[in-house]
Design a protein around this motif. Structure first.
Motif, short mmCIF file in Angstrom:
data_model
loop_
_atom_site.label_atom_id
_atom_site.label_comp_id
_atom_site.label_asym_id
_atom_site.label_seq_id
_atom_site.Cartn_x
_atom_site.Cartn_y
_atom_site.Cartn_z
N THR B 54 0.69 -1.26 -0.09
CA THR B 54 -0.01 0.07 -0.07
C THR B 54 0.69 1.13 0.08
O THR B 54 0.39 2.51 0.16
CB THR B 54 -1.08 0.06 1.14
OG1 THR B 54 -0.09 -0.06 2.47
CG2 THR B 54 -2.00 -0.96 1.05
N LYS B 55 2.22 1.15 -0.14
CA LYS B 55 2.94 2.54 0.03
C LYS B 55 2.65 3.66 -1.22
O LYS B 55 2.60 4.64 -0.85
CB LYS B 55 4.41 2.08 -0.05
CG LYS B 55 4.88 1.49 -1.18
CD LYS B 55 6.55 1.30 -1.39
CE LYS B 55 6.94 0.72 -2.43
NZ LYS B 55 6.80 -0.70 -2.51
N MET B 56 2.24 2.92 -2.29
CA MET B 56 1.73 3.73 -3.40
C MET B 56 0.40 4.71 -3.02
O MET B 56 0.36 5.87 -3.28
CB MET B 56 1.62 3.55 -4.62
CG MET B 56 3.22 2.85 -5.13
SD MET B 56 3.07 2.08 -6.66
CE MET B 56 3.03 3.44 -7.87
N GLY B 57 -0.38 3.90 -2.66
CA GLY B 57 -1.72 4.64 -2.18
C GLY B 57 -1.57 5.50 -0.83
O GLY B 57 -2.18 6.63 -1.02
N SER B 58 -0.71 5.05 0.05
CA SER B 58 -0.57 5.56 1.30
C SER B 58 -0.09 7.27 1.31
O SER B 58 -0.41 8.09 1.94
CB SER B 58 0.36 4.96 2.15
OG SER B 58 -0.12 3.70 2.31
N CYS B 66 -9.12 3.38 5.96
CA CYS B 66 -8.88 2.08 6.10
C CYS B 66 -7.96 1.20 4.92
O CYS B 66 -7.88 1.78 4.01
CB CYS B 66 -10.56 1.42 6.14
SG CYS B 66 -11.23 1.40 4.32
N SER B 67 -7.77 0.05 5.41
CA SER B 67 -7.04 -0.77 4.50
C SER B 67 -7.55 -1.17 2.96
O SER B 67 -7.18 -1.59 2.02
CB SER B 67 -6.49 -1.84 5.08
OG SER B 67 -7.36 -2.69 5.65
N VAL B 68 -9.12 -0.91 2.86
CA VAL B 68 -9.86 -1.46 1.78
C VAL B 68 -9.43 -0.38 0.94
O VAL B 68 -9.30 -0.49 -0.37
CB VAL B 68 -10.96 -1.51 2.06
CG1 VAL B 68 -11.93 -1.85 0.76
CG2 VAL B 68 -11.27 -2.84 2.92
N VAL B 69 -9.51 0.96 1.31
CA VAL B 69 -9.34 2.03 0.30
C VAL B 69 -7.66 2.33 -0.07
O VAL B 69 -7.63 2.57 -1.06
CB VAL B 69 -10.05 3.24 1.05
CG1 VAL B 69 -9.59 4.48 0.32
CG2 VAL B 69 -11.33 3.28 0.82
N GLN B 70 -6.97 2.10 0.94
CA GLN B 70 -5.32 2.15 0.77
C GLN B 70 -5.19 1.11 -0.25
O GLN B 70 -4.36 1.50 -1.25
CB GLN B 70 -4.99 1.87 2.25
CG GLN B 70 -4.99 2.65 3.36
CD GLN B 70 -4.03 3.77 3.49
OE1 GLN B 70 -2.92 3.88 2.37
NE2 GLN B 70 -4.08 4.63 4.57
#
Lengths: 253, 365
Positions: B54-58, B66-70
């Motif tokens: 998830t580093k790019m989305g973060s 939440c992790s679903v969106v991340q």
């Protein structure tokens, strides 16, 4: 040779405990050791040694704790069930049991007949656990058993954040470098830890009496502060550290 | 029993594309599948997916999203949606709405990004509002695809979805007859996220069933409530501890098994189905509605406890949970709350808590 009917093994994150019970449900012996990385070999060696002193042929072995998956046992039961049963068996009453362990805390509501009604457990963060105090004790080169003495003798208290067990360590150093007395800081550290435990107790709801187990319950400052925070008198077993293993052994009878 | 072969998302996407269909990536939770199908657009849902770095989305999102969106944003940024013609982001919570905005205003994907506002509460006004939203979505799809399916085509797809919903309800009702593990059962339930309805119906038909209806002997019936059962290891942990997931209140599963609509107007009928579906925090269902639904589910299935399996930082679920817990406890239904991150394995502490919960329900503790 004394006959053992049940052996309870609590392979915790910071200590290994073994309790043997006879047919009268009496504790015949208890062992507390630091766990080896190869805990299965350590337990096997201990059980062999126990077998030379007692008749364990008919003893049921019940294991609990994070290391229990690695052990050979007749049954594996969670620490929550074992601590609850150990506390109930020891005090013969329902109520609220709090186990303060090396890396996790558990609060259990126990019914009048000894069943777990509800429980809480920290599962994301080690703040408020034994490791919270241990980290700082190690950093300050103070034996862990001396921490309570220092705090109990303290005439003051410096607030310490309970956000994180690791950050608390650097906060302690920072407070000392600002000139605060070591005893005040240590007492503040105990308070931070107990506030965290108090939050869990209140979240689940106190059902008196309040009973403690786990190695950290040997710390008198922690016990005193829990009484201050909750307004309840704490019931403390003679050796709170072995209660999980004791409960496991009782469940094996 | 030989394992059931369920085609993967990738296989289905390739197959649908090679048959001339477009593919749409659909973010959670509620949307009219039938509308996309009427346009010959195959909807494939993107619930994260789990296990994404998830580093790019973060970089675009606050740490409390939440992790679903991340994962959902990271998956796109890593090129996971290259195969799709368009993206739909329903507005089911603030974080998903934010994701839609990030796509449209900042990331600007090559594909068309559409949004769908989901109203709150079961009212006539909600149906009217959603009907208008679906009609707007129809116009957007017509613009993107160059197609304009007639009313009859829309109704054909609506009826097919209604039939599929009835089959899913029947599959759930027979849960105790299925010799499937909880993970196997939910692998089948969740295949609907990407399988065409006729393929999905066939999958339900070949799923094994047996008698008696009592479920595995000695096991404790559990209901799982939350968004999605990820990591799916949670289902194995429940089974290994002596539990058995008899039903769920999961947003990706039972909360989207809608009933039949009544309206002749296809847009209104699709709206009715979503609005009048099972109560859901993200649709503004009341605490009363949700607690009655959960209580009814436990009674109907003989479940002994409810596990609130919450994706961390899911505000809609978090707001409801304390009141739901209290209502259920007042009815004698025991509950356990676990927080999950769909990109992280279950912690040993979480596993211990599930095991202790089932020990408690069995009365062994």
């Amino acid at each position: 040779m004394k006959v053992l009917k049940s052996l309870g093994i609590d392979a915790g994150s910071t200590t290994l405990k073994i309790v043997g019970l006879d047919e009268e449900r009496q504790i015949v012996f208890s062992i507390v050791e630091e766990p080896d990385p190869k805990i299965e070999e350590q337990v096997d060696a201990l059980l062999r040694e126990i077998g030379t002193r007692y008749d364990t042929a008919s003893a049921k072995v019940v294991a609990t704790g994070y290391g229990s998956n690695l052990l050979r046992a007749d049954e594996k039961i969670t620490e929550i069930s074992c601590h609850a049963r150990g506390i109930y068996e020891y005090f013969k009453t329902g109520g609220t049991a709090v186990d303060i362990g090396g890396q996790d805390n558990k609060v259990m509501l126990i019914s009048e007949n000894g069943k777990v009604i509800d429980f809480m457990m920290n599962d994301k963060c080690a703040s408020g656990t034994g490791r919270f105090l241990e980290n700082t004790a190690w950093r300050l080169k103070i034996p862990i058993e001396k921490m309570a003495d220092l705090a109990l003798k303290s005439d003051g208290e410096v607030p310490i954040s309970s956000t994180c067990a690791v950050f608390a360590e650097s906060e302690v150093i920072s407070q000392l470098s600002r000139g605060h007395k070591l005893a005040h800081v240590i007492k503040g550290l105990h308070r931070a830890m107990v506030k965290r435990i108090g939050g869990m107790i209140y979240a689940i709801g106190i059902r008196p009496p309040l009973m403690l187990s786990g190695g950290v319950a040997k710390n008198r400052m922690v016990v005193q502060m829990i009484e201050e925070e909750t307004g309840e008198t704490v019931l403390l077993p003679e050796d709170p550290q072995i209660i999980g293993a004791y409960g496991a052994a009782v469940l094996g009878l | 029993m030989p394992p059931i072969k369920i085609p993967s998302r990738k296989e289905v996407i390739q197959r649908e594309k090679s048959s001339g269909k477009d593919v749409a990536a659909i973010y959670p939770i509620h949307y009219p599948r039938e509308l996309f199908r009427a346009f010959d657009v195959h909807p494939v849902e993107v619930w994260g997916p789990p296990g994404v770095d998830t580093k790019m989305g973060s970089a675009h999102l606050q740490s409390y999203i939440c992790s679903v969106v991340q994962s959902g944003l990271s998956f796109y940024l890593e090129g996971g949606l290259k195969e799709v013609k368009l993206i739909l982001v329903p507005h089911c919570c603030d974080s998903l709405q934010g994701l839609g905005s990030i796509f449209k205003d900042f990331v600007k994907p090559g594909q068309e990004v559409l949004t769908l506002y989901i109203p709150r509460g079961i009212t006539e006004e909600s149906v009217r509002f959603l009907s208008d939203e679906i009609e707007k979505l129809y116009k957007s799809l017509a613009r993107v695809t160059g197609r304009a399916p007639a009313r009859e085509r829309l109704m054909e797809e609506i009826l097919l979805e209604e039939e599929t919903d009835a089959l899913v309800k029947d599959f759930y009702a027979g849960r105790k007859k299925t010799p499937l593990s909880s993970r196997e059962f939910y692998a089948i339930i969740r295949a609907r996220e990407y399988l065409p309805p006729r393929d999905y119906a066939r999958l339900l038909q070949i799923a094994p069933r047996q008698s008696p209806e009592s479920g595995p002997p000695g096991r404790v019936g559990i209901i799982v409530s939350g968004l999605l059962p990820e990591p799916m290891e949670i289902l194995d942990v429940i089974d290994e501890a002596g539990g058995f997931v008899v039903a769920d209140d999961l947003a990706c599963c039972m909360r989207r098994v809608y009933g039949k609509g009544a309206a002749e107007n296809p847009f209104k009928r699709m709206a009715e189905r979503i609005v009048q579906g099972p109560p859901d925090s993200t649709k503004g269902g009341s605490v009363d509605e949700i607690s009655v639904s959960l209580t009814g589910l436990t009674e109907a299935t003989g479940a002994r406890g409810v596990i609130f399996y919450n994706v961390k930082f899911c505000e809609p679920e978090d707001f409801y949970r304390p009141m739901l817990k209290k209502r259920l406890q007042n009815k004698g239904i025991k509950t356990l709350t676990l927080e999950a991150d769909i990109n992280q394995p279950l912690s040993q502490q979480a596993i211990t808590r599930v095991r202790a919960f089932i020990e408690m329900l069995k009365g062994e503790a």
